[in-house]
Write an enzyme that holds these catalytic residues in place. Structure first.
Site, PDB file in Angstrom:
ATOM      1  CB  ALA A 264     -23.681 -56.669   2.884  1.00 33.03           C
ATOM      2  CE  LYS A 265     -14.198 -55.863   1.766  1.00 29.40           C
ATOM      3  NZ  LYS A 265     -13.933 -57.216   1.246  1.00 29.40           N
ATOM      4  CB  ALA A 266     -21.253 -57.752   7.031  1.00 32.81           C
TER       5      ALA A 266
END
Length: 305
Positions: free
Chosen positions: A157-159
């Site tokens: 996830a690109k968090a």
């Protein structure tokens, strides 16, 4: 970023200075944001967004992983990205859609799970790892900081919070006189750079760590794999040990910011001839050819704005 730029903020375009965020924002205290980086390229046919919908699909998936309800549909955010580029009259740009938890209390668990805000920022963007990096390559080191272990936080996830790891990797590399760092995973095998996926050319094959190696499954990574296969190269996803980096014929890194950047040295050890290699060169030509028309966009990656 110019203060004159327009930002799409919670449903409408606003001047940059009007787009304010509360100091109580959950994202500020706990890193609860997700985002994407999307390139808009200048082409002979006008500005073209590169794989915009693929980026937005990951954007919405990342938000779902962190239980962040999106109050705008993917089609509405897609339109917002197009609108923001057009409003700022840019032919080449970097798009940053971001969603984050706003002011919903100071506890780790938000009092209001629905307090999610969305913005689309646009800016001009140069060569991420410095002028000449695409031609000459960069020197990297293997970082002492490891990537997060599986089942700790979702690396795919690109968090925003994930990038604290990236900061430490990159900062250490700069402190040691390198341009970028390469992180190993908790298994001591190669994972990725601070903001880039990594590829090794060895024995005629192109090798890259699998998604299970605590990497972000990059859009440019996928692009490089598809282009390489189209050019007739064998591409395999395999675990890579640290010493395999030193023995590589070529190494290159991929990402929206770095595009396709060659690596000339790892830990001061020359890779191949210490210059951009033939495989990397062919992939760069195919990739950048998408934007000057010399590579056919058979995959439908370029979107008119």
């Amino acid at each position: 970023m110019s203060k004159e730029f327009q930002v799409w903020f919670n449903g409408q375009l606003r001047p940059f200075e009007e787009c304010t965020v509360s100091v109580r924002a959950h994202a500020l205290h706990y890193g609860s944001s997700v985002f994407e980086g999307v390139r808009v390229y200048r082409t002979p046919d006008g500005p073209r967004a590169f794989r915009l919908m693929d980026h937005l699909k990951r954007f919405f998936w990342s938000a779902a992983v962190y239980r962040m309800p999106m109050h705008w549909s993917i089609e509405e955010v897609h339109a917002a990205c197009r609108e923001t580029v057009t409003a700022n009259d840019l032919e080449a740009a970097y798009l940053r859609p971001v969603a984050y938890r706003g002011d919903c209390g100071l506890g780790v668990m938000p009092k209001d799970m629905n307090k999610v805000e969305v913005a689309v920022i646009v800016s001009e963007w140069g060569t991420y790892l410095g002028e000449g990096a695409l031609e000459r390559g960069v020197d990297v080191c293997v970082s002492s900081w490891q990537r997060v272990a599986p089942n700790t936080i979702p690396a795919g996830a690109k968090a925003g919070g994930n990038y604290l790891s990236s900061f430490l990797i990159h900062a250490e590399a700069l402190d040691r006189g390198f341009t970028e760092g390469v992180a190993l995973g908790s298994d001591s095998l190669v994972s990725e750079g601070s903001g880039e996926n990594i590829f090794v050319v060895s024995g005629g094959r192109i090798i890259t760590p699998p998604v299970s190696a605590s990497i972000l499954s990059g859009i440019t990574r996928d692009t490089a794999i598809k282009l390489a296969k189209h050019l007739g190269f064998e591409v395999v996803e395999l675990s890579i040990s640290r010493e395999q980096l030193y023995a590589a014929d070529e190494i290159f890194m991929t990402g929206t910011a770095v595009e396709i950047t060659p690596v000339r040295k790892v830990d001061h050890m020359k890779i191949g001839a210490g210059v951009r290699g033939p495989v990397t060169t062919k992939l760069q030509e195919a990739f950048f050819g998408l934007f000057d028309g010399s590579t056919e966009d058979r995959w439908g990656w370029l979107e008119p704005l």
